[in-house]
Scaffold this motif. Structure first.
Motif, PDB file in Angstrom:
ATOM      1  N   GLY A 172       0.816  -1.215   0.000  1.00 48.92           N
ATOM      2  CA  GLY A 172       0.000   0.000   0.000  1.00 48.92           C
ATOM      3  C   GLY A 172       0.843   1.255   0.000  1.00 48.92           C
ATOM      4  N   ALA A 173       2.013   1.187   0.626  1.00 52.29           N
ATOM      5  CA  ALA A 173       2.931   2.327   0.609  1.00 52.29           C
ATOM      6  C   ALA A 173       3.567   2.486  -0.763  1.00 52.29           C
ATOM      7  N   ILE A 174       3.896   1.371  -1.414  1.00 56.17           N
ATOM      8  CA  ILE A 174       4.497   1.422  -2.746  1.00 56.17           C
ATOM      9  C   ILE A 174       3.538   2.062  -3.743  1.00 56.17           C
ATOM     10  N   VAL A 175       2.302   1.541  -3.773  1.00 53.02           N
ATOM     11  CA  VAL A 175       1.299   2.047  -4.710  1.00 53.02           C
ATOM     12  C   VAL A 175       0.874   3.459  -4.319  1.00 53.02           C
ATOM     13  N   GLY A 176       0.675   3.681  -3.026  1.00 49.67           N
ATOM     14  CA  GLY A 176       0.228   4.982  -2.553  1.00 49.67           C
ATOM     15  C   GLY A 176       1.225   6.084  -2.858  1.00 49.67           C
ATOM     16  N   ALA A 177       2.510   5.779  -2.754  1.00 48.02           N
ATOM     17  CA  ALA A 177       3.533   6.781  -3.040  1.00 48.02           C
ATOM     18  C   ALA A 177       3.517   7.174  -4.514  1.00 48.02           C
ATOM     19  N   ALA A 178       3.355   6.181  -5.392  1.00 46.31           N
ATOM     20  CA  ALA A 178       3.313   6.478  -6.828  1.00 46.31           C
ATOM     21  C   ALA A 178       2.091   7.316  -7.175  1.00 46.31           C
ATOM     22  N   TYR A 179       0.969   7.001  -6.552  1.00 45.17           N
ATOM     23  CA  TYR A 179      -0.255   7.778  -6.812  1.00 45.17           C
ATOM     24  C   TYR A 179      -0.115   9.192  -6.239  1.00 45.17           C
ATOM     25  N   ALA A 180       0.452   9.286  -5.045  1.00 49.26           N
ATOM     26  CA  ALA A 180       0.651  10.601  -4.425  1.00 49.26           C
ATOM     27  C   ALA A 180       1.622  11.452  -5.237  1.00 49.26           C
ATOM     28  N   ALA A 181       2.495  10.805  -6.010  1.00 49.96           N
ATOM     29  CA  ALA A 181       3.448  11.535  -6.840  1.00 49.96           C
ATOM     30  C   ALA A 181       2.793  12.133  -8.079  1.00 49.96           C
ATOM     31  N   GLY A 182       1.575  11.688  -8.383  1.00 48.69           N
ATOM     32  CA  GLY A 182       0.863  12.255  -9.523  1.00 48.69           C
ATOM     33  C   GLY A 182       0.545  11.295 -10.638  1.00 48.69           C
ATOM     34  N   PHE A 183       0.958  10.026 -10.517  1.00 45.44           N
ATOM     35  CA  PHE A 183       0.614   9.035 -11.535  1.00 45.44           C
ATOM     36  C   PHE A 183      -0.840   8.599 -11.345  1.00 45.44           C
ATOM     37  N   SER A 184      -1.585   8.513 -12.439  1.00 45.54           N
ATOM     38  CA  SER A 184      -2.986   8.107 -12.357  1.00 45.54           C
ATOM     39  C   SER A 184      -3.096   6.597 -12.164  1.00 45.54           C
ATOM     40  N   GLY A 185      -4.278   6.141 -11.780  1.00 47.61           N
ATOM     41  CA  GLY A 185      -4.505   4.712 -11.656  1.00 47.61           C
ATOM     42  C   GLY A 185      -4.273   3.991 -12.971  1.00 47.61           C
ATOM     43  N   ALA A 186      -4.746   4.567 -14.071  1.00 49.96           N
ATOM     44  CA  ALA A 186      -4.565   3.952 -15.387  1.00 49.96           C
ATOM     45  C   ALA A 186      -3.087   3.865 -15.757  1.00 49.96           C
ATOM     46  N   GLU A 187      -2.327   4.897 -15.448  1.00 51.00           N
ATOM     47  CA  GLU A 187      -0.891   4.879 -15.735  1.00 51.00           C
ATOM     48  C   GLU A 187      -0.179   3.811 -14.915  1.00 51.00           C
ATOM     49  N   LEU A 188      -0.578   3.652 -13.666  1.00 52.83           N
ATOM     50  CA  LEU A 188       0.049   2.643 -12.823  1.00 52.83           C
ATOM     51  C   LEU A 188      -0.297   1.239 -13.290  1.00 52.83           C
ATOM     52  N   ARG A 189      -1.531   1.035 -13.768  1.00 52.17           N
ATOM     53  CA  ARG A 189      -1.889  -0.286 -14.282  1.00 52.17           C
ATOM     54  C   ARG A 189      -1.079  -0.593 -15.549  1.00 52.17           C
ATOM     55  N   ALA A 190      -1.023   0.362 -16.457  1.00 52.67           N
ATOM     56  CA  ALA A 190      -0.282   0.141 -17.694  1.00 52.67           C
ATOM     57  C   ALA A 190       1.194  -0.134 -17.406  1.00 52.67           C
ATOM     58  N   HIS A 191       1.767   0.622 -16.476  1.00 47.27           N
ATOM     59  CA  HIS A 191       3.173   0.432 -16.098  1.00 47.27           C
ATOM     60  C   HIS A 191       3.385  -0.965 -15.518  1.00 47.27           C
ATOM     61  N   THR A 192       2.502  -1.379 -14.620  1.00 47.51           N
ATOM     62  CA  THR A 192       2.630  -2.684 -13.973  1.00 47.51           C
ATOM     63  C   THR A 192       2.465  -3.808 -14.974  1.00 47.51           C
ATOM     64  N   GLN A 193       1.457  -3.710 -15.827  1.00 46.79           N
ATOM     65  CA  GLN A 193       1.227  -4.754 -16.815  1.00 46.79           C
ATOM     66  C   GLN A 193       2.388  -4.874 -17.788  1.00 46.79           C
ATOM     67  N   ALA A 194       2.981  -3.752 -18.172  1.00 47.28           N
ATOM     68  CA  ALA A 194       4.120  -3.783 -19.092  1.00 47.28           C
ATOM     69  C   ALA A 194       5.304  -4.523 -18.474  1.00 47.28           C
ATOM     70  N   ILE A 195       5.515  -4.335 -17.175  1.00 44.97           N
ATOM     71  CA  ILE A 195       6.611  -5.024 -16.487  1.00 44.97           C
ATOM     72  C   ILE A 195       6.329  -6.513 -16.369  1.00 44.97           C
ATOM     73  N   LEU A 196       5.109  -6.864 -15.969  1.00 47.77           N
ATOM     74  CA  LEU A 196       4.801  -8.253 -15.646  1.00 47.77           C
ATOM     75  C   LEU A 196       4.620  -9.133 -16.874  1.00 47.77           C
ATOM     76  N   LYS A 197       4.263  -8.551 -18.006  1.00 51.67           N
ATOM     77  CA  LYS A 197       4.053  -9.394 -19.192  1.00 51.67           C
ATOM     78  C   LYS A 197       5.379  -9.838 -19.816  1.00 51.67           C
ATOM     79  N   ASN A 198       6.458  -9.137 -19.487  1.00 56.21           N
ATOM     80  CA  ASN A 198       7.783  -9.495 -19.996  1.00 56.21           C
ATOM     81  C   ASN A 198       8.515 -10.291 -18.915  1.00 56.21           C
ATOM     82  N   ARG A 199       8.409 -11.607 -18.976  1.00 58.43           N
ATOM     83  CA  ARG A 199       8.953 -12.430 -17.899  1.00 58.43           C
ATOM     84  C   ARG A 199      10.473 -12.358 -17.823  1.00 58.43           C
ATOM     85  N   ILE A 200      11.110 -12.258 -18.952  1.00 64.93           N
ATOM     86  CA  ILE A 200      12.572 -12.142 -18.938  1.00 64.93           C
ATOM     87  C   ILE A 200      12.981 -10.815 -18.308  1.00 64.93           C
ATOM     88  N   GLY A 201      12.286  -9.749 -18.718  1.00 62.15           N
ATOM     89  CA  GLY A 201      12.576  -8.437 -18.140  1.00 62.15           C
ATOM     90  C   GLY A 201      12.281  -8.403 -16.655  1.00 62.15           C
TER      91      GLY A 201
END
Length: 287
Positions: free
Chosen positions: A46-75
């Motif tokens: 909750g602190a990890i996600v909350g800090a990113a949101y408090a920094a100004g990233f939207s929920g949609a931006e955080l989802r897109a960022h997370t999905q981009a990381i997790l779909k690349n298993r090698i990365g």
């Protein structure tokens, strides 16, 4: 400042490891409603996600960022390898642990680019809950360097090493306050708490748990007990509980299912906010 029916809103995001990806869905729902919290409190994930949101990233931006990381298993594997702890003496065990991560390395690998370095630079005031390892008490950070505080809050024993600071060593905030909405009373008209500790549901796994699973689930059981007692004593104005009890702290590859569980709570959030606003309006008429 965005209001909900003329009422201010504060948001608490609880601990629960990978289950906390469901927090992002709640943030998206708030964005869709045009509601921007006036204060955020977070523990662990909750602190990890909350800090990113408090920094100004939207929920949609955080989802897109997370999905981009997790779909690349090698990365993802490379990011995890980069985040492994190295060099310092391990505080919680003298036995080398191949999965032990450094919290700050983990954050730098997984947070979006452009995160501020200090609490004071966040767009929304944030409180981060951690556990003071030496004093055995809750510690709350709201000023100063951001990454070390969040690294301490996310330091799951046996998985992420304790974070060091000038004030000592800090571990998982979920050990003392897994759902820190109590720090938001008086800061807003409506307090929302998102509980991803898995307070309901029965595990359906077969066979005895492994030693690692036992360690992780034991922490989750303790978090469940603490948050349940808090809610029984004084519940938040709006309580959101995504159905994520079947997932473990490191179930990152089950993100799509965790997101689906979070998305299923959107109506609960809207209804909860509407009911909370009506209760406040009724009280104001009585006064």
């Amino acid at each position: 400042m965005s209001l909900y029916r003329g009422k201010t809103v504060a948001l608490a995001l609880g601990g629960g490891g990978a289950r906390g990806l469901a927090h992002i869905c709640v943030l998206e729902a708030l964005d869709e409603l045009g509601v921007r919290p006036v204060a955020i409190a977070g523990a662990s994930i909750g602190a990890i996600v909350g800090a990113a949101y408090a920094a100004g990233f939207s929920g949609a931006e955080l989802r897109a960022h997370t999905q981009a990381i997790l779909k690349n298993r090698i990365g993802l594997a490379r990011r995890l390898l980069h985040a492994r702890a190295r060099g310092r003496k391990r505080l919680l065990s003298r036995v080398a642990h191949p999965l032990l991560f450094d919290g700050e390395r983990f954050l730098h690998a997984f947070w979006p680019q452009g995160m501020p370095e200090r609490f004071e630079d966040l767009r929304i005031p944030l409180q981060v809950v951690a556990t003071d390892f030496r004093r055995r008490i809750e510690a709350v950070f709201a000023t100063g360097p951001l990454a070390p505080a969040v690294a301490g809050s996310m330091a799951i024993p046996g998985v992420v090493r304790a974070a060091a600071s000038d004030h000592g060593y800090f571990v998982d905030g979920g050990l003392v306050n897994p759902l820190p909405y109590d720090h938001l009373w008086g800061l807003a008209d409506i307090v929302i708490a998102v509980d991803v500790s898995g307070n309901f549901g029965v595990e359906t796994g077969k066979g005895p748990p492994s030693a690692f699973e036992t360690m992780i689930v034991a922490s989750q059981i303790m978090m469940n007990a603490i948050s349940s007692r808090m809610i029984a004593e004084r519940p938040p104005d709006v309580l959101i509980r995504p159905e994520v009890h079947q997932y473990l702290a490191l179930d990152l590859f089950k993100a799509s299912r965790i997101f689906a569980a979070g998305d299923a709570c959107r109506d609960t959030l809207r209804q909860g906010l509407a009911q909370a606003a009506l209760r406040l309006e009724a009280r104001s008429r009585i006064v």
